[in-house]
Design an enzyme around this catalytic site. Structure first.
Site, PDB file in Angstrom:
ATOM      1  CG  ASP A 182      -2.129  -0.644   0.964  1.00  0.00           C
ATOM      2  OD1 ASP A 182      -2.683  -0.839  -0.207  1.00  0.00           O
ATOM      3  OD2 ASP A 182      -2.747  -1.062   1.947  1.00  0.00           O
ATOM      4  NE  ARG A 207      -4.727  -2.011  -4.268  1.00  0.00           N
ATOM      5  CZ  ARG A 207      -4.403  -2.272  -3.045  1.00  0.00           C
ATOM      6  NH1 ARG A 207      -3.985  -1.359  -2.190  1.00  0.00           N
ATOM      7  NH2 ARG A 207      -4.384  -3.487  -3.011  1.00  0.00           N
ATOM      8  CB  ALA A 230      -7.542   8.258   1.031  1.00  0.00           C
ATOM      9  CB  THR A 243     -11.881   4.169  -9.468  1.00  0.00           C
ATOM     10  OG1 THR A 243     -12.865   5.284  -9.565  1.00  0.00           O
ATOM     11  CG2 THR A 243     -12.513   3.231 -10.825  1.00  0.00           C
ATOM     12  NE  ARG A 251     -11.580   4.643   2.231  1.00  0.00           N
ATOM     13  CZ  ARG A 251     -10.383   4.643   2.337  1.00  0.00           C
ATOM     14  NH1 ARG A 251      -9.789   3.776   3.492  1.00  0.00           N
ATOM     15  NH2 ARG A 251      -9.606   5.373   1.808  1.00  0.00           N
TER      16      ARG A 251
END
Length: 309
Positions: A135, A185, A190, A227, A290
């Site tokens: 990540d 990816r 974010a 997405t 989120r």
């Protein structure tokens, strides 16, 4: 403005203290995080696999403060991979790892420690016949994360990378990584980044995302299109067709709990779809990011807080 506030709150110990006193069973949390334990993560993976979906699992943990905490995170991943193997899920699931969670930020030893720890996870995944994706975090870690990726790929070339389209540098990074065997990816990003390094206007972010998609789809690697934006899904599918890509030479990725019907629709249409599934007790920072991506969810979250008083 609200998005920036939520991203700031994701780093607030005071707000975290309030939020983490809400039981993890509250609806707003379980919508995005199926549980805290390995067993719950495996159960959710089993359900998704039964629906024809692939999964990448993230054991939530950031801001690791010492080597013992980093080791605990490694052990959690090893336990998870073993459980996935026992359940026969290795061909349906891989794992996503944040290097900060396995020690990257520790003074002096962080870079070597996190690389060694990530290598242990890669070795366990490789033995099971599955993969690891590193990540990406805030922009200050990008170079170190990509350096670790290059080192891990010497022994585990299937190790995946994440690139964030809102960073000015990402189109160039896509060109560097759009090669044979490279799994990338692409997400929008974010974290709360300064204008000096990132696009802050959503239209600029979208344009950057499309530019990056064009590079990855035209390359010889394996694009992972992360997405929920219907426009980006359509553009990605069109670019795949334009570049002669068949389903299975790229995939769509979406978050657990978001647009589940769309995930299943794409899978039924023959697309490869992978669900990003986080679990663990360190869910606060993930949850706030989120909410920042979809501030409308804040109403439901605040209601759940009030109901606990």
């Amino acid at each position: 403005m609200l998005r920036q506030l939520l991203l700031l709150l994701s780093r607030s110990p005071a707000v975290k203290g309030l939020v983490t006193r809400v039981p993890v069973s509250s609806a707003i949390v379980t919508r995005y995080v199926p549980g805290e334990a390995t067993e719950q993560a495996v159960a959710a993976t089993t359900e998704l696999a039964a629906d024809g979906l692939q999964v990448t699992l993230d054991f939530l943990g950031e801001d690791t403060l010492d080597q013992a905490q980093a080791e605990s995170t490694v052990q959690a991943y090893l336990e998870l991979l073993e459980a996935l193997g026992r359940a026969g899920l290795a061909r349906h699931a891989e794992v996503s790892v944040k290097l900060s969670a396995v020690g990257q930020a520790l003074p002096e030893v962080g870079e070597r420690l996190s690389t060694d720890n990530a290598r242990r996870i890669c070795a366990a995944a490789h033995q099971l016949g599955t993969t690891v994706t590193l990540d990406m975090e805030d922009h200050t870690t990008t170079d170190r994360t990509l350096a670790t990726l290059r080192e891990l790929r010497r022994d585990y070339p299937e190790t995946g990378a994440v690139l964030q389209a809102y960073l000015h540098r990402t189109e160039a990074d896509c060109r560097d990584l759009a090669h044979e065997g490279s799994r990338v990816r692409l997400c929008k990003g974010a974290y709360n980044e300064p204008e000096s390094v990132a696009f802050t206007d959503r239209h600029e972010v979208d344009r950057s995302y499309v530019r990056c998609l064009k590079v990855l789809m035209a390359g010889s690697g394996y694009p992972m299109v992360a997405t929920h934006d219907p426009r980006m899904v359509k553009i990605a599918a069109a670019l795949a067709t334009r570049n002669g890509r068949m389903p299975g030479t790229y995939e769509f990725q979406m978050l657990y709990g978001i647009r589940a019907e769309e995930q299943q629709r794409l899978a039924r249409a023959g697309e490869q779809v992978r669900v990003y599934l986080p679990y663990g007790d360190e869910w606060y920072g993930y949850l706030m990011r989120r909410l920042a991506e979809r501030p409308a969810n804040l109403t439901f979250f605040l209601r759940s807080l009030v109901s606990q008083k």
